[in-house]
Design an enzyme around this catalytic site. Structure first.
Site, PDB file in Angstrom:
ATOM      1  N   ASN A  13      76.687  11.131  15.196  1.00 21.20           N
ATOM      2  CA  ASN A  13      77.246  10.435  14.040  1.00 21.20           C
ATOM      3  C   ASN A  13      78.721  10.752  13.802  1.00 21.20           C
ATOM      4  O   ASN A  13      79.317  10.252  12.855  1.00 21.20           O
ATOM      5  CB  ASN A  13      76.428  10.728  12.775  1.00 21.20           C
ATOM      6  N   CYS A  14      79.332  11.549  14.661  1.00 17.52           N
ATOM      7  CA  CYS A  14      80.755  11.890  14.557  1.00 17.52           C
ATOM      8  C   CYS A  14      81.600  10.677  14.962  1.00 17.52           C
ATOM      9  O   CYS A  14      81.390  10.097  16.033  1.00 17.52           O
ATOM     10  CB  CYS A  14      81.063  13.074  15.465  1.00 17.52           C
ATOM     11  N   SER A  15      82.547  10.296  14.122  1.00 18.46           N
ATOM     12  CA  SER A  15      83.356   9.103  14.411  1.00 18.46           C
ATOM     13  C   SER A  15      84.183   9.272  15.683  1.00 18.46           C
ATOM     14  O   SER A  15      84.381   8.307  16.431  1.00 18.46           O
ATOM     15  CB  SER A  15      84.253   8.762  13.226  1.00 18.46           C
ATOM     16  N   LYS A  18      81.859   8.690  18.562  1.00 16.89           N
ATOM     17  CA  LYS A  18      81.587   7.253  18.656  1.00 16.89           C
ATOM     18  C   LYS A  18      82.737   6.538  19.353  1.00 16.89           C
ATOM     19  O   LYS A  18      82.518   5.659  20.186  1.00 16.89           O
ATOM     20  CB  LYS A  18      81.355   6.655  17.272  1.00 16.89           C
TER      21      LYS A  18
END
Length: 120
Positions: A13-15, A18
């Protein structure tokens, strides 16, 4: 088949992670993903990364995990060995993503450096 596949290490879920995964997909680069939360962080991987990248680059002092540590724990980060132990204790302290191919290690969002690890 790649003899040295590319692996992206991080948290799903780390931008930043991603962005790395999307960049690899957009550029049609085969890669694996290693989730610190589910698969952990091995001392061997971390030791290898620290031979290629300075510990001050790999230790994320800007994230919520670092800010959540008390001052005494933060003060333990004095050198590569102490930083390594903190990152093993709290894998979320590793700056993300870590993109690895063989001995090449790129930390953070850096598409130009990612190109250097991609075989064309």
């Amino acid at each position: 088949m790649l003899s040295n596949p590319i692996t992206i290490y991080g948290i799903p879920n780390c931008s930043s992670v991603k962005k790395a995964r999307e960049w690899m997909t957009t550029h049609q680069v085969a890669h694996d993903f290693h989730d610190f939360k589910k698969q952990g962080l091995s001392p061997e991987h971390l030791s290898l990364w620290l031979t290629q990248v300075d510990w001050t680059v790999l230790l994320n002092r800007k994230g919520t995990t670092w800010r959540g540590l008390d001052a005494a724990t933060q003060a333990k980060a004095q050198d590569a060995a102490s930083a390594q132990q903190l990152m093993l204790d709290w894998p979320s302290l590793v700056k993300r993503p870590v993109v690895v191919k063989g001995l090449q290690v790129v930390v953070g969002v850096n598409p130009e450096a990612w190109l250097s690890v991609v075989d064309r």
